[in-house]
Design an enzyme around this catalytic site. Structure first.
Site, PDB file in Angstrom:
ATOM      1  N   CYS A 136      -5.752   3.071   3.598  1.00 11.12           N
ATOM      2  CA  CYS A 136      -4.791   3.859   2.817  1.00 11.12           C
ATOM      3  C   CYS A 136      -5.530   4.858   1.927  1.00 11.12           C
ATOM      4  O   CYS A 136      -6.037   4.506   0.863  1.00 11.12           O
ATOM      5  CB  CYS A 136      -3.921   2.934   1.979  1.00 11.12           C
ATOM      6  N   CYS A 139      -4.045   5.359  -1.531  1.00 11.11           N
ATOM      7  CA  CYS A 139      -4.329   4.276  -2.483  1.00 11.11           C
ATOM      8  C   CYS A 139      -5.771   4.363  -2.984  1.00 11.11           C
ATOM      9  O   CYS A 139      -6.032   4.192  -4.159  1.00 11.11           O
ATOM     10  CB  CYS A 139      -4.167   2.889  -1.839  1.00 11.11           C
ATOM     11  N   ASP A 140      -6.701   4.587  -2.087  1.00 12.83           N
ATOM     12  CA  ASP A 140      -8.117   4.405  -2.427  1.00 12.83           C
ATOM     13  C   ASP A 140      -8.956   5.679  -2.459  1.00 12.83           C
ATOM     14  O   ASP A 140     -10.121   5.637  -2.858  1.00 12.83           O
ATOM     15  CB  ASP A 140      -8.757   3.421  -1.420  1.00 12.83           C
TER      16      ASP A 140
END
Ligand code: NDP
Length: 314
Positions: A136, A139-140
């Protein structure tokens, strides 16, 4: 064998399931929630979550899910740690069976079983999970500012993730197994036009290396051809973007899905084709797949569920 009756059965415990539970329990529906195979869902696999509203200093994925769980529990959700293994949506009330044999009779069901990111199946993906391997970018990606990353895949997700990462990282390699991209033309063009993205066509990943975290990938170019070439590519982050599998198999005999298995809902409303069955979160969302959007759709599903129950005097 135990039988439980509920006005609202929630299947799945990601942000969609827990948010649905918070709303449903506050509406006095006394929901019953089954957490499923991965309690807390995909977010428990990430380290820090910095884009969920209300946490200006970020929050551990596990902590966020624990907070949501406690909030749902506080308002009276009956949270069970089992897995729903069977459903029958052809009868009313609906029937479901949990892995411990419990039979559940439910007036409504909210499906929030999420989606599972596909991985290549390499041992190193597990070894470096959370240490340079992610599925992701949204997300990261932030943790890879000014670093070098690689994205695997050739579809729209891979292109989108590469473009997102190119806005943060110093360099993005896009590892594509075929000699062409499968993504839509416009996405392909955006990738080709971005000077930070380098396409590695006809490449496969054999493994990853690094002491504590990912420091590079073992790649092979034109595998099986006479000019096959194996080499190491130094990278800080390795992002999988080879698709997601929505966890909808259990409902497929009754609930309509698209060709990729995502449950079809009616426009902005989380209604499925089966009246009284609602779908929220990633299982019905091939586009956004964010914790925040999942929570929002869980809220909508609970509101629709409450309306349905009152309209049907249940
Ligand atoms: P896709 O199934 O479209 O693409 C998956 C990609 O991963 C393909 O290029 C495939 O390669 C590659 N792949 C699969 N398995 C492996 C493997 N083992 N090793 C290496 N590469 C592999 O998935 P997406 O998630 O990209 O898209 C899913 C759907 O969502 C699509 O319909 C897409 O259009 C849509 N979508 C739309 C977006 C938007 O509109 N903004 C954004 C993201 C997705 P190969 O081509 O060789 O099979």
């Amino acid at each position: 064998m135990e039988t439980k009756k509920t006005r609202c059965l929630i299947i799945g415990s990601g942000p969609a399931g827990y948010t649905a539970a918070i709303y449903a329990s506050r509406a006095n529906l006394q929901p019953l929630l089954y957490e499923g195979l991965q309690p807390g869902g995909q977010l428990t696999q990430t380290t820090e979550v910095e884009n969920f509203p209300g946490y200006p200093s970020g929050v551990e994925g596990f902590q966020l899910m624990d907070d949501l769980r406690n909030q749902a529990s506080k308002f009276g959700t009956d949270i069970q740690s089992g897995i729903i293994t069977k459903t029958d949506l052809s009868v009313r009330p609906f029937k479901a069976t949990a892995d411990d044999g419990t039979e559940i009779i439910a007036d409504t069901i909210i499906i929030s079983t999420g989606a599972t990111a596909k991985y290549l199946g390499l041992e190193d993906e597990k070894k470096y999970n959370g240490k340079g391997v992610s599925a992701c970018a949204t997300c990261d990606g932030f943790f890879y500012r000014k670093k070098v990353v690689a994205v695997v895949g050739g579809g729209d997700t891979a292109c989108e993730e590469s473009l997102y990462l190119a806005g943060l990282a110093q360099k993005v390699y896009l590892i594509v197994r075929k000699p062409y991209l499968r993504a839509t033309k416009i996405m392909q063009q955006r990738v080709l036009d971005n000077p930070k993205i380098e396409l590695l066509f006809e490449h496969n990943t054999l493994g990853l290396y690094g002491d504590e975290k990912v420091e590079g990938a073992h790649l092979i170019q034109r595998k099986g051809e006479t000019d096959e070439k194996a080499y190491d590519l130094p990278i800080d982050g390795f992002f999988l973007a080879i698709g997601h599998k929505p966890n909808s198999d259990l409902f497929k005999p009754w609930v309509e899905t698209d060709q990729n298995g995502y449950i079809l809902t009616q426009g902005a409303r989380p209604l499925t084709n089966v009246e009284g069955v609602f779908a929220a979160g990633d299982v019905a969302d091939p586009i956004y797949r964010q914790a925040t959007t999942a929570a929002g759709s869980g809220c909508k599903a609970a509101i629709e569920c409450e309306r349905y129950l009152s309209e049907h005097n249940l």
